[in-house]
Scaffold this motif. Structure first.
Motif, PDB file in Angstrom:
ATOM      1  N   PRO A 185      -5.861  -2.872 -17.017  1.00 36.76           N
ATOM      2  CA  PRO A 185      -4.736  -2.694 -17.938  1.00 36.76           C
ATOM      3  C   PRO A 185      -4.366  -1.210 -18.069  1.00 36.76           C
ATOM      4  O   PRO A 185      -5.233  -0.349 -18.204  1.00 36.76           O
ATOM      5  CB  PRO A 185      -5.270  -3.247 -19.256  1.00 36.76           C
ATOM      6  CG  PRO A 185      -6.278  -4.278 -18.842  1.00 36.76           C
ATOM      7  CD  PRO A 185      -6.935  -3.684 -17.612  1.00 36.76           C
ATOM      8  N   GLY A 186      -3.090  -0.933 -17.940  1.00 41.89           N
ATOM      9  CA  GLY A 186      -2.601   0.447 -18.010  1.00 41.89           C
ATOM     10  C   GLY A 186      -2.484   1.128 -16.654  1.00 41.89           C
ATOM     11  O   GLY A 186      -1.949   2.230 -16.557  1.00 41.89           O
ATOM     12  N   SER A 187      -3.002   0.492 -15.596  1.00 44.57           N
ATOM     13  CA  SER A 187      -2.896   1.078 -14.254  1.00 44.57           C
ATOM     14  C   SER A 187      -1.434   1.181 -13.856  1.00 44.57           C
ATOM     15  O   SER A 187      -0.624   0.326 -14.192  1.00 44.57           O
ATOM     16  CB  SER A 187      -3.622   0.210 -13.217  1.00 44.57           C
ATOM     17  OG  SER A 187      -4.997   0.198 -13.425  1.00 44.57           O
ATOM     18  N   LYS A 188      -1.105   2.200 -13.110  1.00 45.47           N
ATOM     19  CA  LYS A 188       0.245   2.362 -12.574  1.00 45.47           C
ATOM     20  C   LYS A 188       0.231   1.929 -11.114  1.00 45.47           C
ATOM     21  O   LYS A 188      -0.753   2.127 -10.411  1.00 45.47           O
ATOM     22  CB  LYS A 188       0.708   3.805 -12.707  1.00 45.47           C
ATOM     23  CG  LYS A 188       0.866   4.226 -14.163  1.00 45.47           C
ATOM     24  CD  LYS A 188       1.611   5.534 -14.255  1.00 45.47           C
ATOM     25  CE  LYS A 188       1.777   5.972 -15.688  1.00 45.47           C
ATOM     26  NZ  LYS A 188       2.663   5.139 -16.469  1.00 45.47           N
ATOM     27  N   VAL A 189       1.323   1.326 -10.674  1.00 44.14           N
ATOM     28  CA  VAL A 189       1.439   0.872  -9.290  1.00 44.14           C
ATOM     29  C   VAL A 189       2.740   1.382  -8.687  1.00 44.14           C
ATOM     30  O   VAL A 189       3.702   1.670  -9.398  1.00 44.14           O
ATOM     31  CB  VAL A 189       1.381  -0.672  -9.183  1.00 44.14           C
ATOM     32  CG1 VAL A 189       0.022  -1.193  -9.604  1.00 44.14           C
ATOM     33  CG2 VAL A 189       2.473  -1.336  -9.977  1.00 44.14           C
ATOM     34  N   ASP A 190       2.746   1.515  -7.378  1.00 42.19           N
ATOM     35  CA  ASP A 190       3.940   1.891  -6.629  1.00 42.19           C
ATOM     36  C   ASP A 190       4.338   0.714  -5.748  1.00 42.19           C
ATOM     37  O   ASP A 190       3.485  -0.037  -5.268  1.00 42.19           O
ATOM     38  CB  ASP A 190       3.667   3.092  -5.722  1.00 42.19           C
ATOM     39  CG  ASP A 190       3.554   4.401  -6.482  1.00 42.19           C
ATOM     40  OD1 ASP A 190       4.186   4.536  -7.540  1.00 42.19           O
ATOM     41  OD2 ASP A 190       2.832   5.299  -5.995  1.00 42.19           O
ATOM     42  N   ALA A 207       7.588   0.007   7.402  1.00 42.00           N
ATOM     43  CA  ALA A 207       8.496   0.051   8.553  1.00 42.00           C
ATOM     44  C   ALA A 207       9.056  -1.327   8.894  1.00 42.00           C
ATOM     45  O   ALA A 207      10.170  -1.440   9.421  1.00 42.00           O
ATOM     46  CB  ALA A 207       7.773   0.639   9.762  1.00 42.00           C
ATOM     47  N   ALA A 208       8.310  -2.382   8.583  1.00 39.07           N
ATOM     48  CA  ALA A 208       8.772  -3.740   8.878  1.00 39.07           C
ATOM     49  C   ALA A 208       9.752  -4.255   7.826  1.00 39.07           C
ATOM     50  O   ALA A 208      10.305  -5.335   7.965  1.00 39.07           O
ATOM     51  CB  ALA A 208       7.570  -4.684   8.968  1.00 39.07           C
ATOM     52  N   GLY A 209       9.953  -3.477   6.753  1.00 33.02           N
ATOM     53  CA  GLY A 209      10.870  -3.880   5.701  1.00 33.02           C
ATOM     54  C   GLY A 209      10.207  -4.624   4.559  1.00 33.02           C
ATOM     55  O   GLY A 209      10.869  -5.012   3.605  1.00 33.02           O
ATOM     56  N   ASP A 210       8.889  -4.839   4.673  1.00 30.97           N
ATOM     57  CA  ASP A 210       8.155  -5.507   3.592  1.00 30.97           C
ATOM     58  C   ASP A 210       7.919  -4.527   2.445  1.00 30.97           C
ATOM     59  O   ASP A 210       7.798  -3.314   2.664  1.00 30.97           O
ATOM     60  CB  ASP A 210       6.791  -5.990   4.094  1.00 30.97           C
ATOM     61  CG  ASP A 210       6.907  -6.981   5.240  1.00 30.97           C
ATOM     62  OD1 ASP A 210       7.799  -7.847   5.176  1.00 30.97           O
ATOM     63  OD2 ASP A 210       6.104  -6.881   6.181  1.00 30.97           O
ATOM     64  N   VAL A 211       7.863  -5.044   1.238  1.00 25.41           N
ATOM     65  CA  VAL A 211       7.544  -4.221   0.076  1.00 25.41           C
ATOM     66  C   VAL A 211       6.068  -4.439  -0.234  1.00 25.41           C
ATOM     67  O   VAL A 211       5.604  -5.570  -0.365  1.00 25.41           O
ATOM     68  CB  VAL A 211       8.419  -4.579  -1.138  1.00 25.41           C
ATOM     69  CG1 VAL A 211       8.010  -3.769  -2.353  1.00 25.41           C
ATOM     70  CG2 VAL A 211       9.884  -4.332  -0.800  1.00 25.41           C
ATOM     71  N   VAL A 212       5.329  -3.334  -0.324  1.00 23.66           N
ATOM     72  CA  VAL A 212       3.888  -3.376  -0.514  1.00 23.66           C
ATOM     73  C   VAL A 212       3.545  -2.788  -1.879  1.00 23.66           C
ATOM     74  O   VAL A 212       4.101  -1.768  -2.284  1.00 23.66           O
ATOM     75  CB  VAL A 212       3.182  -2.563   0.602  1.00 23.66           C
ATOM     76  CG1 VAL A 212       1.678  -2.574   0.429  1.00 23.66           C
ATOM     77  CG2 VAL A 212       3.570  -3.095   1.973  1.00 23.66           C
TER      78      VAL A 212
END
Length: 77
Positions: A25-30, A35-40
């Motif tokens: 809880p409280g962790s930040k994510v990006d 390159a394949a267009g996937d969002v990770v």
């Protein structure tokens, strides 16, 4: 694994994924597009950028005059 998007645009990250990424809880994510267009999903880099003052943080340093300190803060030293 899948998750459902709420009307507010929120999702619950499945526990297995949270555990795998070490998210708490409280962790930040990006969200990064590869390159394949996937969002990770990645844990955000929360390291503090290096500062020229970092070596002095927490103490005033012995033997520095006020003029020396002012020159350092101005970038003259």
């Amino acid at each position: 694994m899948s998750a459902t998007l709420t009307t507010k645009g929120q999702v619950t990250i499945p526990k297995a994924v949270r555990d795998l990424l070490g998210l708490t809880p409280g962790s930040k994510v990006d969200f990064v597009r590869n390159a394949a267009g996937d969002v990770v999903l990645k844990p955000a880099d929360t390291t503090v950028p290096h500062s020229r003052f970092a070596q002095f943080r927490g103490h005033a340093g012995q033997g520095m005059s006020t003029d020396d300190i002012m020159a350092l803060t101005r970038g003259d030293g």
